[in-house]
Design a protein around this motif. Structure first.
Motif, PDB file in Angstrom:
ATOM      1  N   GLU A   1       4.599   0.924  -3.928  1.00 37.44           N
ATOM      2  CA  GLU A   1       5.351   1.358  -2.753  1.00 37.44           C
ATOM      3  C   GLU A   1       6.062   2.684  -3.017  1.00 37.44           C
ATOM      4  OE1 GLU A   1       9.003  -0.280   0.033  1.00 37.44           O
ATOM      5  OE2 GLU A   1       7.724  -1.724  -1.023  1.00 37.44           O
ATOM      6  N   ALA A   2       6.599   2.877  -4.225  1.00 39.86           N
ATOM      7  CA  ALA A   2       7.246   4.143  -4.569  1.00 39.86           C
ATOM      8  C   ALA A   2       6.244   5.289  -4.541  1.00 39.86           C
ATOM      9  CB  ALA A   2       7.895   4.045  -5.947  1.00 39.86           C
ATOM     10  N   ALA A   3       5.002   5.041  -4.990  1.00 40.87           N
ATOM     11  CA  ALA A   3       3.961   6.069  -4.924  1.00 40.87           C
ATOM     12  C   ALA A   3       3.635   6.417  -3.477  1.00 40.87           C
ATOM     13  CB  ALA A   3       2.714   5.587  -5.660  1.00 40.87           C
ATOM     14  N   ALA A   4       3.614   5.414  -2.599  1.00 41.43           N
ATOM     15  CA  ALA A   4       3.379   5.686  -1.181  1.00 41.43           C
ATOM     16  C   ALA A   4       4.509   6.519  -0.593  1.00 41.43           C
ATOM     17  CB  ALA A   4       3.230   4.369  -0.425  1.00 41.43           C
ATOM     18  N   TYR A   5       5.746   6.200  -0.959  1.00 38.52           N
ATOM     19  CA  TYR A   5       6.889   7.018  -0.540  1.00 38.52           C
ATOM     20  C   TYR A   5       6.692   8.473  -0.965  1.00 38.52           C
ATOM     21  CZ  TYR A   5      10.412   3.803   1.356  1.00 38.52           C
ATOM     22  OH  TYR A   5      11.128   2.961   2.163  1.00 38.52           O
ATOM     23  N   ALA A   6       6.303   8.684  -2.214  1.00 31.68           N
ATOM     24  CA  ALA A   6       6.154  10.039  -2.735  1.00 31.68           C
ATOM     25  C   ALA A   6       5.075  10.816  -1.988  1.00 31.68           C
ATOM     26  CB  ALA A   6       5.827   9.981  -4.229  1.00 31.68           C
TER      27      ALA A   6
ATOM     28  N   PHE B   1       1.552   2.122   2.545  1.00 27.13           N
ATOM     29  CA  PHE B   1       1.931   3.141   3.516  1.00 27.13           C
ATOM     30  C   PHE B   1       2.445   2.500   4.808  1.00 27.13           C
ATOM     31  CE2 PHE B   1      -1.072   5.146   0.678  1.00 27.13           C
ATOM     32  CZ  PHE B   1      -0.523   6.389   0.449  1.00 27.13           C
ATOM     33  N   GLU B   2       1.807   1.410   5.207  1.00 31.07           N
ATOM     34  CA  GLU B   2       2.275   0.699   6.402  1.00 31.07           C
ATOM     35  C   GLU B   2       3.677   0.138   6.184  1.00 31.07           C
ATOM     36  OE1 GLU B   2       0.915  -3.053   9.267  1.00 31.07           O
ATOM     37  OE2 GLU B   2      -0.312  -2.440   7.542  1.00 31.07           O
TER      38      GLU B   2
ATOM     39  N   ASN C   1      -1.307  -2.966  -5.322  1.00 29.40           N
ATOM     40  CA  ASN C   1      -0.075  -3.753  -5.230  1.00 29.40           C
ATOM     41  C   ASN C   1       0.616  -3.782  -6.605  1.00 29.40           C
ATOM     42  OD1 ASN C   1      -1.922  -5.323  -6.566  1.00 29.40           O
ATOM     43  ND2 ASN C   1      -1.314  -7.245  -5.564  1.00 29.40           N
ATOM     44  N   THR C   2       0.866  -2.590  -7.158  1.00 25.83           N
ATOM     45  CA  THR C   2       1.360  -2.468  -8.519  1.00 25.83           C
ATOM     46  C   THR C   2       2.873  -2.620  -8.558  1.00 25.83           C
ATOM     47  OG1 THR C   2      -0.416  -0.873  -8.907  1.00 25.83           O
ATOM     48  CG2 THR C   2       1.296  -1.024 -10.584  1.00 25.83           C
TER      49      THR C   2
END
Length: 338
Positions: free
Chosen positions: A305-310, A95-96, A76-77
């Motif tokens: 969240e940006a890392a999950a998007y990537a 991711f969810e 949760n960064t």
């Protein structure tokens, strides 16, 4: 051994040689008097440094950021936790959040629109221009001149292209609306940056900017085709249209596919024109997935969240490219090319 002795020894050997065999020639003076040079590699660390330095750079700018991104995609960064070092593991929550976001799936629809009407149009225009330049223009210097003119837009930075087309597409006094009104093609100004046209304006600017890249690839592929095939077709009486359909385009299939894959991959890192021309608006109608990742990570500081998007964008693009390559290989195998 001195040169004189070498020559005399060689001559003596030649005199004793069996009849019918030619005596070996004497060694030239430059060969017998040459000096050995020291080894250019003065230390065993030189090759290690030459190989190790690029590997370290590759690790620093590719491997480490990728591992860091995968790690923080499950944390949760955000920017404050990143500096304080107090983030915590949240599993697949990021991711969810992405996959259940309506904003994300709207951006995927925008991406499909860009791929169909942007990347495909670029490859189509590039194919037409490349074949026209090669088949119609006969003078080499004229071809080079046209290629230079067509490649010039690609030399401009995307940010400059975005500013340029933002001015050209200005609804009130832009050059595009003025030209269309003068030609009688429209009766009133087109609002290029409203909710229905903002993504189309970005696609127009990108087509102008990057059509030159597939053009160069396809043109170089056409130049490399063997002339003997076309000579045989002319002897058999094949017309230009038949040669294009049965010879040129089938032989250029792989080259055209490579050009499309390159533009397809570029679509997944398409941020600059969107940011400069529309900033994803109005009302998020011109956002693409990569732009949302940029917004969440750089502008809103939600690193996890940006890392999950990537990662999701990477997986999506890898799957599509793999399916496309398998389909291409199947088509080429059916035609006996691969």
């Amino acid at each position: 051994m001195p040169p004189a002795e070498v020559r005399s020894g060689t001559a003596g050997a030649g005199a004793g040689a069996p009849s019918g065999q030619q005596a070996p020639a004497a060694l030239p003076e430059w060969f017998t008097s040459k000096k050995t040079r020291p080894n250019l590699i003065v230390s065993r660390w030189v090759p290690l440094a030459l190989v190790g330095a690029p590997v370290l750079v590759l690790f620093a700018i590719v491997v480490y950021p990728t591992v860091w991104m995968f790690y923080h995609a499950f944390q949760n960064t955000n920017i404050m936790r990143l500096f304080r070092g107090n983030w915590s593991y949240v599993g697949w929550e990021n991711f969810e959040t992405v996959l259940t976001s309506e904003r994300f799936w709207d951006s995927v629809q925008h991406l499909v629109q860009y791929l169909v009407f942007g990347a495909c149009l670029q490859v189509l225009l590039a194919t037409v221009l490349a074949l026209t330049l090669y088949e119609v223009v006969k003078r080499d210097w004229v071809r080079v001149l046209f290629l230079i003119i067509l490649v010039l837009p690609m030399m401009l930075p995307p940010s400059i292209v975005g500013v340029l087309w933002k001015f050209l597409l200005t609804p009130s006094n832009g050059a595009i609306n003025a030209a269309l009104l003068e030609l009688g093609l429209i009766s009133e100004h087109i609002e290029w940056f409203n909710a229905g046209m903002s993504l189309w304006s970005i696609i127009i600017a990108d087509v102008w900017n990057w059509t030159a890249l597939p053009l160069l690839i396809i043109y170089s592929g056409r130049v490399s085709l063997p002339p003997a095939v076309y000579e045989a077709a002319r002897v058999d009486g094949a017309g230009g249209w038949l040669v294009l359909r049965r010879i040129t385009l089938p032989m250029l299939k792989e080259v055209i596919a490579i050009a499309f894959i390159i533009r397809f991959m570029d679509a997944f890192k398409f941020v600059d024109l969107v940011y400069v021309m529309t900033s994803g608006g109005p009302a998020q109608t011109s956002e693409l997935p990569t732009y949302i990742a940029f917004q969440r990570g750089i502008r809103e500081f939600e690193v996890g969240e940006a890392a999950a998007y990537a990662i999701i964008i990477f997986a999506f693009s890898a799957i599509l490219i793999t399916l496309f390559l398998r389909y291409l290989k199947k088509v080429l195998k059916a035609q006996g090319i691969a």
